[in-house]
Design a protein around this motif. Structure first.
Motif, mmCIF file in Angstrom:
data_model
loop_
_atom_site.group_PDB
_atom_site.id
_atom_site.type_symbol
_atom_site.label_atom_id
_atom_site.label_comp_id
_atom_site.label_asym_id
_atom_site.label_seq_id
_atom_site.Cartn_x
_atom_site.Cartn_y
_atom_site.Cartn_z
ATOM 1 N N LEU A 1 0.807 -1.215 0.000
ATOM 2 C CA LEU A 1 0.000 0.000 0.000
ATOM 3 C C LEU A 1 0.844 1.270 0.000
ATOM 4 C CD1 LEU A 1 -2.836 -0.999 2.505
ATOM 5 C CD2 LEU A 1 -2.733 -1.313 0.024
ATOM 6 N N GLY A 2 2.155 1.127 -0.140
ATOM 7 C CA GLY A 2 3.031 2.286 -0.103
ATOM 8 C C GLY A 2 3.183 2.951 -1.461
ATOM 9 N N GLY A 3 3.020 4.285 -1.499
ATOM 10 C CA GLY A 3 3.266 5.026 -2.729
ATOM 11 C C GLY A 3 2.010 5.520 -3.409
ATOM 12 N N ASP A 4 2.212 6.446 -4.334
ATOM 13 C CA ASP A 4 1.089 7.073 -5.040
ATOM 14 C C ASP A 4 0.350 6.105 -5.957
ATOM 15 O OD1 ASP A 4 1.999 9.396 -3.831
ATOM 16 O OD2 ASP A 4 3.181 10.008 -5.579
ATOM 17 N N GLU B 1 3.997 9.149 15.152
ATOM 18 C CA GLU B 1 2.671 8.879 15.720
ATOM 19 C C GLU B 1 1.977 7.748 14.966
ATOM 20 O OE1 GLU B 1 0.363 12.428 15.812
ATOM 21 O OE2 GLU B 1 1.837 13.547 16.989
ATOM 22 N N ALA B 2 2.080 7.775 13.635
ATOM 23 C CA ALA B 2 1.403 6.770 12.821
ATOM 24 C C ALA B 2 1.973 5.381 13.057
ATOM 25 C CB ALA B 2 1.514 7.144 11.344
ATOM 26 N N GLY C 1 9.317 9.132 6.344
ATOM 27 C CA GLY C 1 9.485 9.309 7.778
ATOM 28 C C GLY C 1 8.969 8.124 8.571
ATOM 29 N N ALA C 2 7.882 7.531 8.100
ATOM 30 C CA ALA C 2 7.339 6.356 8.775
ATOM 31 C C ALA C 2 8.277 5.158 8.624
ATOM 32 C CB ALA C 2 5.956 6.020 8.228
ATOM 33 N N GLU D 1 -0.767 6.774 5.712
ATOM 34 C CA GLU D 1 -0.887 7.688 4.581
ATOM 35 C C GLU D 1 0.331 8.599 4.500
ATOM 36 O OE1 GLU D 1 -3.276 7.245 2.574
ATOM 37 O OE2 GLU D 1 -4.822 6.192 3.732
ATOM 38 N N MET D 2 0.542 9.192 3.319
ATOM 39 C CA MET D 2 1.672 10.098 3.134
ATOM 40 C C MET D 2 1.574 11.307 4.068
ATOM 41 S SD MET D 2 3.944 9.050 0.994
ATOM 42 C CE MET D 2 4.310 8.150 -0.514
ATOM 43 N N ALA D 3 0.349 11.738 4.390
ATOM 44 C CA ALA D 3 0.164 12.932 5.208
ATOM 45 C C ALA D 3 0.239 12.649 6.704
ATOM 46 C CB ALA D 3 -1.175 13.584 4.873
#
Length: 323
Positions: free
Chosen positions: A9-12, A62-63, A94-95, A55-57
């Motif tokens: 699920l990673g990426g655009d 925290e995520a 960052g995640a 999600e990217m945002a």
């Protein structure tokens, strides 16, 4: 066979392009396992079911703690638990860093992990680090990045006594901000590095050095500027060649050379970058990665596992950083 855990699920362009890229990598001999939701059509590839997505945002730290069953975190945890030899994600950078620090942890003596990106220079690949893991860094962090990059070049790329340079606004030692001035002094006084002074960004594609060191903010800006410029130039060249009948004739003659150039300069050729300094192997792919980039990122991860990138860094870094 080397097994690579892939965040489906990673990426655009996830999950479609990620699955297609994983299939391509699997077809060339890499054992790939996808991490994603139940019912995901993996077209035959094994799936470890997850229930959450980062999600990217999302705020990275925290995520990672709030979504332990996300595809990204579960894939990283798969390496920590030795269910896979390496992990690949085109998701939140960052995640990936936060998950790596939490589950893989740092190698002894490493203060900050760094993203090491191969730059397709004319004289052979250079390694740029940090390319985005640490927006803020201290001079001693840059010194350690230099050591990690040097060990990587020696052990993985086979470069003896790699030349190291510090990215700055001029070649002169007195040029730069406070960070580069202090880092320059540390690098010059180190004694074990083949430090040859500063490098300017205009020389990155020419081959400024075997290892080019900078902070993550500057490195990420430089990397994205290079990638954007390369893409625009190659696209503009194609448009000019196809704009007229004469151009098309000339284009037919230079097409083989143009294809070789595109292959060498296209970021998709490398697919991703190693996150160096962790106890497990992690590869970060571009957020916009398509099928080709994902496949190449998975192959990059597999090569890193086969060449024992983590183990070699663990063996060599203590002697270099005095741990």
């Amino acid at each position: 066979m080397t097994r690579v855990a892939v965040d489906a699920l990673g990426g655009d362009n996830a999950p479609g392009e990620v699955i297609l890229g994983a299939l391509d990598a699997a077809a060339t001999g890499t054992d790939v396992v996808l991490y994603g939701p139940a019912g995901l059509d993996t077209q035959g590839l094994p799936l470890v079911e997850t229930t959450e997505v980062i999600e990217m945002a999302d705020k990275p730290a925290e995520a990672v703690r709030a979504k332990p069953d996300s595809s990204l975190v579960a894939a990283v945890r798969g390496v920590a638990q030795r269910d896979a030899d390496a992990v690949v994600s085109a998701g939140n950078t960052g995640a990936m860093l936060a998950a790596g620090l939490l589950h893989l942890r740092r190698l002894p003596g490493v203060m900050r992990p760094a993203i090491a990106v191969p730059i397709p220079a004319r004289q052979g690949p250079s390694v740029l680090l940090d390319a985005g893991a640490n927006a803020d860094a201290r001079p001693d962090h840059l010194l350690q990045f230099a050591h990690m990059g040097a060990v990587f070049c020696e052990e993985i790329l086979g470069v003896a006594n790699p030349e190291v340079r510090l990215l700055s606004i001029g070649e002169e030692a007195e040029k730069g901000n406070q960070l580069t001035l202090e880092a320059h002094q540390l690098l010059r006084d180190d004694g074990t590095l083949n430090f040859q002074g500063n490098a300017e960004s205009r020389d990155l594609l020419r081959g400024a050095a075997d290892v080019v060191v900078t902070d993550g903010f500057t490195g990420n800006v430089a990397l994205k500027l290079l990638e954007g410029t390369i893409k625009e130039l190659l696209d503009a060249l194609r448009e000019e060649i196809t704009a007229t009948a004469t151009g098309k004739i000339g284009g037919a003659l230079i097409r083989p050379a143009a294809r070789r150039l595109r292959t060498r300069l296209d970021p998709d050729t490398y697919g991703g970058a190693y996150l160096l300094g962790l106890r497990g192997l992690a590869v970060i792919a571009h957020g916009s990665s398509g099928r080709t980039a994902v496949a190449n990122a998975i192959r990059l991860a597999a090569r890193g596992a086969e060449h024992r990138v983590v183990e070699r860094l663990a063996e060599r870094l203590p002697e270099r950083v005095g741990v």
